[in-house]
Design a protein around this motif. Structure first.
Motif, PDB file in Angstrom:
ATOM      1  N   THR A   1      53.091 -72.492  62.842  1.00 25.10           N
ATOM      2  CA  THR A   1      54.078 -72.795  61.805  1.00 25.10           C
ATOM      3  C   THR A   1      54.706 -71.536  61.183  1.00 25.10           C
ATOM      4  O   THR A   1      55.932 -71.413  61.175  1.00 25.10           O
ATOM      5  CB  THR A   1      53.455 -73.713  60.735  1.00 25.10           C
ATOM      6  N   PRO A   2      53.900 -70.575  60.680  1.00 23.72           N
ATOM      7  CA  PRO A   2      54.543 -69.359  60.158  1.00 23.72           C
ATOM      8  C   PRO A   2      55.289 -68.586  61.235  1.00 23.72           C
ATOM      9  O   PRO A   2      56.310 -67.956  60.964  1.00 23.72           O
ATOM     10  CB  PRO A   2      53.393 -68.521  59.604  1.00 23.72           C
TER      11      PRO A   2
ATOM     12  N   ILE B   1      44.832 -83.328  62.972  1.00 27.14           N
ATOM     13  CA  ILE B   1      43.448 -83.085  62.566  1.00 27.14           C
ATOM     14  C   ILE B   1      42.823 -84.366  62.015  1.00 27.14           C
ATOM     15  O   ILE B   1      41.692 -84.724  62.367  1.00 27.14           O
ATOM     16  CB  ILE B   1      43.379 -81.939  61.527  1.00 27.14           C
TER      17      ILE B   1
ATOM     18  N   VAL C   1      53.005 -78.223  58.817  1.00 24.50           N
ATOM     19  CA  VAL C   1      51.769 -78.560  58.113  1.00 24.50           C
ATOM     20  C   VAL C   1      51.467 -80.059  58.244  1.00 24.50           C
ATOM     21  O   VAL C   1      50.330 -80.448  58.513  1.00 24.50           O
ATOM     22  CB  VAL C   1      51.838 -78.124  56.623  1.00 24.50           C
TER      23      VAL C   1
ATOM     24  N   ILE D   1      40.820 -77.662  56.070  1.00 23.13           N
ATOM     25  CA  ILE D   1      42.287 -77.626  56.093  1.00 23.13           C
ATOM     26  C   ILE D   1      42.854 -78.847  55.368  1.00 23.13           C
ATOM     27  O   ILE D   1      43.750 -78.735  54.535  1.00 23.13           O
ATOM     28  CB  ILE D   1      42.814 -77.554  57.539  1.00 23.13           C
ATOM     29  N   LEU D   2      42.290 -80.018  55.674  1.00 23.60           N
ATOM     30  CA  LEU D   2      42.787 -81.244  55.038  1.00 23.60           C
ATOM     31  C   LEU D   2      42.666 -81.165  53.519  1.00 23.60           C
ATOM     32  O   LEU D   2      43.612 -81.469  52.786  1.00 23.60           O
ATOM     33  CB  LEU D   2      42.009 -82.473  55.551  1.00 23.60           C
TER      34      LEU D   2
ATOM     35  N   LEU E   1      53.288 -60.414  65.790  1.00 27.70           N
ATOM     36  CA  LEU E   1      52.607 -61.716  65.759  1.00 27.70           C
ATOM     37  C   LEU E   1      52.352 -62.231  67.172  1.00 27.70           C
ATOM     38  O   LEU E   1      51.282 -62.760  67.466  1.00 27.70           O
ATOM     39  CB  LEU E   1      53.430 -62.738  64.972  1.00 27.70           C
TER      40      LEU E   1
ATOM     41  N   LEU F   1      58.257 -75.382  57.596  1.00 28.60           N
ATOM     42  CA  LEU F   1      56.911 -75.227  57.047  1.00 28.60           C
ATOM     43  C   LEU F   1      56.287 -76.593  56.787  1.00 28.60           C
ATOM     44  O   LEU F   1      55.130 -76.851  57.138  1.00 28.60           O
ATOM     45  CB  LEU F   1      56.960 -74.408  55.760  1.00 28.60           C
TER      46      LEU F   1
ATOM     47  N   LEU G   1      48.256 -65.489  59.426  1.00 28.64           N
ATOM     48  CA  LEU G   1      48.321 -65.775  60.856  1.00 28.64           C
ATOM     49  C   LEU G   1      47.832 -64.572  61.661  1.00 28.64           C
ATOM     50  O   LEU G   1      47.043 -64.730  62.602  1.00 28.64           O
ATOM     51  CB  LEU G   1      49.754 -66.143  61.258  1.00 28.64           C
TER      52      LEU G   1
ATOM     53  N   SER H   1      51.815 -72.238  53.659  1.00 30.56           N
ATOM     54  CA  SER H   1      52.964 -72.921  54.247  1.00 30.56           C
ATOM     55  C   SER H   1      53.301 -74.190  53.475  1.00 30.56           C
ATOM     56  O   SER H   1      54.473 -74.473  53.229  1.00 30.56           O
ATOM     57  CB  SER H   1      52.683 -73.276  55.710  1.00 30.56           C
ATOM     58  N   GLY H   2      52.272 -74.926  53.090  1.00 30.13           N
ATOM     59  CA  GLY H   2      52.481 -76.164  52.353  1.00 30.13           C
ATOM     60  C   GLY H   2      53.196 -75.934  51.039  1.00 30.13           C
ATOM     61  O   GLY H   2      54.204 -76.576  50.741  1.00 30.13           O
TER      62      GLY H   2
ATOM     63  N   LEU I   1      42.345 -69.032  57.916  1.00 28.54           N
ATOM     64  CA  LEU I   1      43.064 -70.106  58.615  1.00 28.54           C
ATOM     65  C   LEU I   1      43.613 -71.112  57.608  1.00 28.54           C
ATOM     66  O   LEU I   1      44.774 -71.517  57.678  1.00 28.54           O
ATOM     67  CB  LEU I   1      42.127 -70.806  59.610  1.00 28.54           C
TER      68      LEU I   1
ATOM     69  N   ILE J   1      46.784 -70.203  55.794  1.00 32.67           N
ATOM     70  CA  ILE J   1      48.060 -70.501  56.447  1.00 32.67           C
ATOM     71  C   ILE J   1      48.566 -71.859  55.950  1.00 32.67           C
ATOM     72  O   ILE J   1      49.736 -72.028  55.628  1.00 32.67           O
ATOM     73  CB  ILE J   1      47.930 -70.561  57.990  1.00 32.67           C
ATOM     74  N   ALA J   2      47.638 -72.816  55.885  1.00 27.28           N
ATOM     75  CA  ALA J   2      48.020 -74.161  55.465  1.00 27.28           C
ATOM     76  C   ALA J   2      48.451 -74.189  54.004  1.00 27.28           C
ATOM     77  O   ALA J   2      49.497 -74.742  53.673  1.00 27.28           O
ATOM     78  CB  ALA J   2      46.861 -75.124  55.697  1.00 27.28           C
TER      79      ALA J   2
ATOM     80  N   LEU K   1      48.228 -81.594  60.018  1.00 27.23           N
ATOM     81  CA  LEU K   1      47.298 -82.446  59.272  1.00 27.23           C
ATOM     82  C   LEU K   1      47.119 -83.795  59.945  1.00 27.23           C
ATOM     83  O   LEU K   1      46.005 -84.330  60.012  1.00 27.23           O
ATOM     84  CB  LEU K   1      47.817 -82.682  57.850  1.00 27.23           C
TER      85      LEU K   1
ATOM     86  N   LEU L   1      49.253 -75.471  63.257  1.00 24.93           N
ATOM     87  CA  LEU L   1      49.198 -74.801  61.965  1.00 24.93           C
ATOM     88  C   LEU L   1      49.467 -73.310  62.132  1.00 24.93           C
ATOM     89  O   LEU L   1      50.241 -72.702  61.389  1.00 24.93           O
ATOM     90  CB  LEU L   1      47.824 -75.019  61.331  1.00 24.93           C
ATOM     91  N   MET L   2      48.838 -72.713  63.146  1.00 27.86           N
ATOM     92  CA  MET L   2      49.016 -71.275  63.372  1.00 27.86           C
ATOM     93  C   MET L   2      50.435 -70.948  63.829  1.00 27.86           C
ATOM     94  O   MET L   2      50.951 -69.875  63.545  1.00 27.86           O
ATOM     95  CB  MET L   2      47.994 -70.762  64.398  1.00 27.86           C
TER      96      MET L   2
ATOM     97  N   VAL M   1      45.046 -78.412  51.808  1.00 29.95           N
ATOM     98  CA  VAL M   1      46.464 -78.773  51.721  1.00 29.95           C
ATOM     99  C   VAL M   1      46.702 -79.820  50.637  1.00 29.95           C
ATOM    100  O   VAL M   1      47.669 -79.727  49.880  1.00 29.95           O
ATOM    101  CB  VAL M   1      47.011 -79.242  53.081  1.00 29.95           C
TER     102      VAL M   1
END
Lengths: 276, 137
Positions: free
Chosen positions: B98-99, B41, B34, A231-232, B130, B30, A210, A56-57, A49, A52-53, B38, B95-96, A235
């Motif tokens: 995003t891609p 969260i 993200v 996640i925080l 997906l 992207l 994903l 993508s980041g 998971l 992904i972050a 963030l 987040l999931m 990234v």
């Protein structure tokens, strides 16, 4: 439950290393989480998971720098996502010890491979095979280190594609980006320039992760309480790592990761054999 | 070979500039995915901190797909039981996605802008796999 001030810094380091190598944060994160007492399957699920972050980041920056090759990415993603679904299904079915050993073995394999590749300099593909030409696998990117635009073509897509299925399977199985494997396929098989292969692999990793994450979420292995701080942190680390990659030469990036990979791979194999 | 409705289509420079615009769009998708994830969260964690004085979320979820993961919390919120985990779950869900959105944008680009049927099909395949995996249960 492990507290925020432990998980967060671990995740920052993992994200930093993952972004700089294009391998995703998992290689550091999974060994670290298991050392903190998280079961390896939960660690794998959280890691993929977070991948992904990370992906993508950092991919967002690479893409806007016009280094990433979208067509190469899209073509190979067809194979990695199917592999990732298969890999994650295997992880759900098997026990923990073979996962430790497989994790260590993949890291060791990446280490050996990167060691060999590290001594070679990139050679432009001059003769493109008909399949890769049909797939329009070529491009150009501005190289900041050399101060010029590099034009390139990719070759042997027909070998790269099935190998990427395998890379996707490793990603889904072990919860890592498996960027080292992808970079290797791009470099050795398809003849992409190192920077294009690292950054394009980063793009592919997000979509692959994903697919894997969906399987782990469905299996109830994604624990949001654990995922949130990770996640925080990941990234933040990835952001710092990405800013560095564009400026560093290929050589110094590789040397740094070789060292980290070796230590982690040996450590995981030993734990798999001991059954810890 | 000229294409009258798109006279500039065969021009590699135009094609390249479109590709670069696409790069920029993909980059922003992207990045915003993200960043939004963030933010949600972090907000969830901060809210939890205000409630309990600790930066700790002690919850796991049973096996569910992405949509149940979000709708279960939204349902509670509608009933007036909104809790920090709503924000955290939404952050993870974004987040999931995003891609997923990135692939969707690529497909629109290959289909509508560069009119490349090969890559439209490739991206469509990726999208379908997906989508199926997001509905796994």
């Amino acid at each position: 439950m492990i507290s925020f001030h432990v998980l967060f810094p671990v995740a920052v380091v993992a994200g930093f290393v993952g972004a700089m190598s294009g391998m995703g944060g998992g290689i550091i994160l999974i060994p670290a989480l298991t050392l903190l007492g998280v079961s390896i399957k939960h660690a794998i699920a959280i890691s993929i998971l977070s991948v992904i972050a990370t992906s993508s980041g950092s991919a967002s920056a690479y893409v806007r720098d016009h280094i990433t090759n979208l067509k190469v990415g899209m073509f190979l993603e067809m194979f990695t996502i199917v592999g990732a679904l298969a890999g994650a299904a295997i992880t759900l079915a098997i026990s923990a010890r073979p996962l430790y050993i497989a994790f260590g073995a993949v890291l060791l394999g990446s280490w050996l491979a990167l060691l060999i590749v590290g001594h070679e300099t990139w050679q432009a593909v001059t003769q493109q095979d008909p399949i890769s030409r049909w797939l329009e696998l070529e491009g150009s990117y501005p190289d900041l280190t050399l101060g010029q635009t590099i034009h390139y073509k990719a070759r042997r897509a027909y070998i790269g594609a099935p190998l990427m299925f395998g890379a996707g399977m490793i990603a889904g199985l072990l919860g890592i980006g498996a960027g080292a494997v992808k970079v290797l396929i791009h470099d050795l098989v398809m003849g992409l320039p190192p920077k294009v292969s690292t950054t394009t692999s980063n793009l592919i990793i997000g979509v692959t992760a994903l697919a894997g994450t969906s399987v782990y979420l469905a299996a109830g292995l994604i624990s949001p309480g654990l995922a949130a701080p990770i996640i925080l942190g990941v990234v933040l680390g990835a952001f710092l790592g990405t800013r560095l990659l564009v400026r560093l030469s290929n050589h110094s990036v590789r040397r740094f990761f070789l060292f980290i990979l070796l230590i982690l791979s040996v450590e995981m194999i030993i734990r798999g054999i001991r059954g810890a | 070979m000229t294409n009258l409705s798109h006279p500039s289509f065969a021009d590699p420079a135009v094609e390249q500039s479109r590709q670069r615009q696409m790069d920029v769009l993909v980059g922003y998708i992207l990045l915003s995915g993200v960043v939004l994830s963030l933010a949600l969260i972090s907000a969830g964690l901060f809210w939890k901190f205000l409630q309990t004085g600790r930066l700790r979320l002690d919850y796991q979820v049973a096996g569910m797909n992405l949509f149940e993961f979000v709708t279960s919390e939204i349902r509670l919120a509608v009933q007036g039981q909104m809790r920090p985990r709503l924000l955290v779950n939404m952050g993870i869900a974004i987040l999931m996605l995003t891609p997923f959105l990135r692939v969707l944008a690529s497909m629109v680009y290959f289909f509508a802008v560069s009119k490349n049927w090969k890559y439209t099909l490739f991206t469509l395949f990726v999208l379908m796999v997906l989508t199926r995996s997001l509905f796994l249960r």
